[in-house]
Design an enzyme around this catalytic site. Structure first.
Site, PDB file in Angstrom:
ATOM      1  N   ASN A 142     -17.554  27.286  -6.374  1.00 13.96           N
ATOM      2  CA  ASN A 142     -17.407  26.476  -5.524  1.00 13.96           C
ATOM      3  C   ASN A 142     -16.043  26.326  -5.071  1.00 13.96           C
ATOM      4  O   ASN A 142     -15.080  26.269  -5.495  1.00 13.96           O
ATOM      5  CB  ASN A 142     -17.494  24.835  -6.064  1.00 13.96           C
ATOM      6  CG  ASN A 142     -18.840  24.571  -6.699  1.00 13.96           C
ATOM      7  OD1 ASN A 142     -19.793  24.917  -6.210  1.00 13.96           O
ATOM      8  ND2 ASN A 142     -18.828  23.776  -7.697  1.00 13.96           N
ATOM      9  N   HIS A 160      -6.817  26.581  -6.701  1.00 15.76           N
ATOM     10  CA  HIS A 160      -6.595  27.972  -7.486  1.00 15.76           C
ATOM     11  C   HIS A 160      -7.715  28.817  -7.413  1.00 15.76           C
ATOM     12  O   HIS A 160      -8.885  28.158  -7.706  1.00 15.76           O
ATOM     13  CB  HIS A 160      -6.289  27.664  -8.820  1.00 15.76           C
ATOM     14  CG  HIS A 160      -5.693  28.875  -9.563  1.00 15.76           C
ATOM     15  ND1 HIS A 160      -4.336  29.105  -9.500  1.00 15.76           N
ATOM     16  CD2 HIS A 160      -6.191  29.850 -10.084  1.00 15.76           C
ATOM     17  CE1 HIS A 160      -3.883  30.392 -10.359  1.00 15.76           C
ATOM     18  NE2 HIS A 160      -5.302  30.699 -10.357  1.00 15.76           N
ATOM     19  N   HIS A 163     -10.942  30.470  -8.493  1.00 19.34           N
ATOM     20  CA  HIS A 163     -11.898  30.436  -9.855  1.00 19.34           C
ATOM     21  C   HIS A 163     -13.032  30.312  -9.646  1.00 19.34           C
ATOM     22  O   HIS A 163     -13.751  29.780  -8.373  1.00 19.34           O
ATOM     23  CB  HIS A 163     -11.216  29.311 -10.708  1.00 19.34           C
ATOM     24  CG  HIS A 163     -11.598  27.959 -10.235  1.00 19.34           C
ATOM     25  ND1 HIS A 163     -11.030  27.212  -9.210  1.00 19.34           N
ATOM     26  CD2 HIS A 163     -12.425  26.897 -10.864  1.00 19.34           C
ATOM     27  CE1 HIS A 163     -11.612  25.996  -8.940  1.00 19.34           C
ATOM     28  NE2 HIS A 163     -12.372  26.110 -10.008  1.00 19.34           N
ATOM     29  N   LYS A 170     -23.185  20.499   8.126  1.00 23.04           N
ATOM     30  CA  LYS A 170     -24.431  20.201   8.261  1.00 23.04           C
ATOM     31  C   LYS A 170     -24.574  19.283   7.051  1.00 23.04           C
ATOM     32  O   LYS A 170     -24.257  19.611   5.899  1.00 23.04           O
ATOM     33  CB  LYS A 170     -25.066  21.360   8.110  1.00 23.04           C
ATOM     34  CG  LYS A 170     -26.722  21.024   7.854  1.00 23.04           C
ATOM     35  CD  LYS A 170     -27.374  20.561   8.797  1.00 23.04           C
ATOM     36  CE  LYS A 170     -28.817  20.213   8.621  1.00 23.04           C
ATOM     37  NZ  LYS A 170     -29.554  19.697   9.928  1.00 23.04           N
TER      38      LYS A 170
HETATM   39  O1  LIG Z   1     -16.911  21.437 -12.580  1.00 20.03           O
HETATM   40  P1  LIG Z   1     -16.132  20.743 -11.359  1.00 20.03           P
HETATM   41  O2  LIG Z   1     -16.101  22.007 -10.616  1.00 20.03           O
HETATM   42  O3  LIG Z   1     -15.131  19.911 -11.523  1.00 20.03           O
HETATM   43  O4  LIG Z   1     -17.405  20.096 -10.682  1.00 20.03           O
HETATM   44  C1  LIG Z   1     -18.216  20.522  -9.642  1.00 20.03           C
HETATM   45  O5  LIG Z   1     -19.205  21.468  -9.714  1.00 20.03           O
HETATM   46  C2  LIG Z   1     -20.237  20.953 -10.832  1.00 20.03           C
HETATM   47  C3  LIG Z   1     -21.094  22.199 -10.954  1.00 20.03           C
HETATM   48  O6  LIG Z   1     -21.911  22.439  -9.621  1.00 20.03           O
HETATM   49  C4  LIG Z   1     -21.041  19.745 -10.331  1.00 20.03           C
HETATM   50  O7  LIG Z   1     -21.657  19.093 -11.279  1.00 20.03           O
HETATM   51  C5  LIG Z   1     -20.019  18.666 -10.018  1.00 20.03           C
HETATM   52  O8  LIG Z   1     -20.600  17.722  -9.366  1.00 20.03           O
HETATM   53  C6  LIG Z   1     -18.953  19.319  -9.148  1.00 20.03           C
HETATM   54  O9  LIG Z   1     -17.902  18.158  -8.834  1.00 20.03           O
HETATM   55  O1  LIG Z   2     -30.420  12.754  13.281  1.00 18.35           O
HETATM   56  P1  LIG Z   2     -29.037  12.397  12.866  1.00 18.35           P
HETATM   57  O2  LIG Z   2     -28.785  11.245  11.987  1.00 18.35           O
HETATM   58  O3  LIG Z   2     -27.969  12.571  13.845  1.00 18.35           O
HETATM   59  O4  LIG Z   2     -28.768  13.403  11.684  1.00 18.35           O
HETATM   60  C1  LIG Z   2     -28.708  13.443  10.406  1.00 18.35           C
HETATM   61  O5  LIG Z   2     -30.265  13.490   9.777  1.00 18.35           O
HETATM   62  C2  LIG Z   2     -30.804  14.297   9.992  1.00 18.35           C
HETATM   63  C3  LIG Z   2     -32.293  14.331   9.214  1.00 18.35           C
HETATM   64  O6  LIG Z   2     -31.909  14.219   7.891  1.00 18.35           O
HETATM   65  C4  LIG Z   2     -30.088  15.801   9.422  1.00 18.35           C
HETATM   66  O7  LIG Z   2     -31.032  16.836   9.775  1.00 18.35           O
HETATM   67  C5  LIG Z   2     -28.825  15.719  10.156  1.00 18.35           C
HETATM   68  O8  LIG Z   2     -28.143  16.907   9.365  1.00 18.35           O
HETATM   69  C6  LIG Z   2     -27.955  14.630   9.649  1.00 18.35           C
HETATM   70  O9  LIG Z   2     -26.761  14.617  10.324  1.00 18.35           O
END
Ligand SMILES: O=P(O)(O)O[C@H]1O[C@H](CO)[C@@H](O)[C@H](O)[C@H]1O
Ligand SMILES: O=P(O)(O)O[C@H]1O[C@H](CO)[C@@H](O)[C@H](O)[C@H]1O
Lengths: 353, 353
Positions: A153, A164, A166, A314
């Site tokens: 992530n 950092h 990772h 997005k």
């Molecule tokens: O483990 P982290 O980096 O603190 O946490 C992040 O990655 C995880 C794994 O995708 C997610 O479940 C967490 O919601 C997100 O904040």
């Molecule tokens: O149509 P809006 O409210 O501008 O747009 C929002 O809802 C849409 C439908 O879920 C999404 O595709 C867009 O990414 C979001 O920004």
């Protein structure tokens, strides 16, 4: 009416790896945006901070002191979502209330001792060391666990709480949903067409070229035909490879090179350290090491959230959560339109050496 | 080792509506959070702003002037993802490159003339008017389109770019992924168990009570056993109902009441106007109106992003995108632990009249 133009006329595209569809409405990118703006990443990250638990020599949440590591550094996640010894849930008393055991381990892997680096700013030997560590962890944890999920992530927008460089490695006693899905679709493709799906796909894309982002002798990166995130990419070997640990020495070198080129392109796109979640999918491990996994092809998914600029993302919300993913520009437009993206020229910005 | 406790020991739970699994790791909620903080919603939204295109009397992007509406107001989305007349894509030349036609309409529906209101701050007759408009739109667009997706994105965190209370309605010539999935799982449940899945589920939850949030004579709201978002809920009728337009007058009144109670609870949870994406799922329409849809049960999903406070959200990122959804507290903990959430007491904050 009129002649169909993918860049102007909405349509749906089939994702053969997930067996679902994406709605492509390219004309939508023209609408004005008055919603939430994202913060750009911090620019003043100190190279070494004794209070950052990922730094060499720093103290972690559990009181342990990190070694003064000089390359990659792997340690157990102090707040693991998976532990090796959880007791089993009781048998379900009803088909609508089903629980099952989940065991595993969660590790964190620092890519480099410096907090102010990211993968694209690291040297090729340093990136190669990360790839070696990934292959070792998949081998080690994959000896017993059926699935070893390596993922990164990157950026606060993707829930990353520490700048950092990772990634994380979560190994589990079960095949997660996405693994299960890709196992099913790839198995079916091989049995129907006699060739692994993503091997055939890479050959097609190498030839069609309209979604190619970078390539070298062993690898290619495309914005997949069925991409949901605006700048989503798929990193594929040209040869049939089941798992990270099956890569040759030279394939690991060329992987370091193509990763660096891809990530520099991402950073150049909006001139910002590009946020994303990425991860590897390969043939399952543990008991599956004994089984026929020829339908699998190793690949990495990159899912970046940005849409129009460093601050406009997005949102995959209402329609996407309740109905179907929807994208605002075609994969071909992504490849063609962005300066410094679809071309082969590589501009390195601000490498710290 | 030891005895299994769902609130302490990780496990996976099966989602029978999506035919997938969620990883529940309740002990993880204890970890510290140093990542991104969300902005609370603006508090100074003007009741009427001539520059806001959703306000009565304002001019929209296409130059049209809104009427001085006094209740709900429906108009075509000026940047529709679906249009009625897109030409058909050419036939696919390869099974890995499949496109299909997508046609439809996108509408926007304002709930109320005032920009400084949200659904829970509206009166019961005003909420009832929204429900009537939903049922009318489903009937009208569902006469020809197989799927009519009503959804509300609330709050900047959910990509909502306008604070004016409104939802969207996207009708399509195809069944979107989620509709297709729920059609398959509900059909299979009825054929295997002889009763619609969500009717049986509502009966079970009404009896078990441990995940019930609010209920009345016609409706109940639960944190589903398989919830992925921390405070996700599922709104279900007690009677077998296929579509919004099948609700009786009194069921529409009691729906207004239970929606108001649920949304006030949400707002009270972290004392903030609670962001979410919500939407309705019911039996498909258009050509499906002639078919047997008894496996379907009308329901609404609420997907709120917040995890721990008004400023700390759950990120569904790396592991979730690449492997499987993971949650940090159990659905039962959500129901039990939050003051003012699992109880029946309703505290209205700052209604503007
Ligand atoms: O483990 P982290 O980096 O603190 O946490 C992040 O990655 C995880 C794994 O995708 C997610 O479940 C967490 O919601 C997100 O904040
Ligand atoms: O149509 P809006 O409210 O501008 O747009 C929002 O809802 C849409 C439908 O879920 C999404 O595709 C867009 O990414 C979001 O920004």
């Amino acid at each position: 009416g009129g002649r169909f133009l993918a860049g102007e006329h909405q349509h749906v595209r089939y994702n053969p790896l997930r067996d679902d569809w994406v709605l492509v409405s390219a004309h939508r990118v023209k609408r004005p945006w008055q919603g939430q703006l994202e913060k750009p990443p911090p620019e003043d990250v100190p190279r070494w901070d004794p209070k950052n638990p990922l730094c060499p020599g720093a103290t972690r949440a559990n009181g342990e002191v990190n070694p003064k590591y000089e390359g990659t550094f792997v340690f157990p996640n102090d707040f693991p979502a998976l532990q090796p010894d959880a007791p089993e849930p009781d048998d379900s008393d009803h088909p609508l209330f089903r629980a099952a055991p989940a065991r595993g381990v969660c590790k964190v892997m620092c890519f480099h001792p410096w907090s102010d680096l990211t993968l694209p700013l690291m040297s090729l030997p340093e990136i190669r060391a990360v790839i070696d560590a990934w292959a070792e962890l998949t081998t080690e944890l994959g000896a017993s666990y059926p699935w070893v999920q390596i993922f990164e992530n990157k950026g606060a927008m993707m829930g990353c709480s520490n700048p950092h460089p990772h990634c994380q490695v979560w190994a589990s006693s079960f095949l997660p949903n996405e693994a299960h899905l890709e196992d099913r679709t790839q198995r079916q493709h091989l049995s129907q067409h006699g060739v692994p799906m993503l091997l055939e796909y890479a050959e097609q894309e190498a030839c069609r070229k309209e979604r190619l982002v970078v390539e070298n002798a062993d690898w290619l990166v495309v914005v997949p035909y069925w991409a949901t995130w605006p700048y989503q990419t798929l990193l594929l070997p040209r040869r049939h490879v089941c798992r990270l640990q099956d890569l040759s020495e030279s394939e690991k070198d060329s992987l370091a090179s193509i990763m660096q080129r891809l990530l520099i392109k991402y950073d150049n796109l909006f001139e910002v350290s590009f946020p994303y979640s990425m991860g590897w999918h390969g043939a399952p491990t543990g008991p599956y090491l004994e089984e026929d996994c020829r339908h699998w092809q190793l690949h990495a998914h990159y899912y970046p959230p940005l849409l129009r600029s460093a601050t406009i993302r997005k949102f995959m919300v209402g329609y996407e959560m309740l109905a179907q993913a929807q994208r605002d520009l075609t994969p071909e437009q992504v490849r063609a339109a962005q300066r410094g993206w679809g071309t082969q020229g590589v501009v390195c910005q601000g490498c710290p050496w």
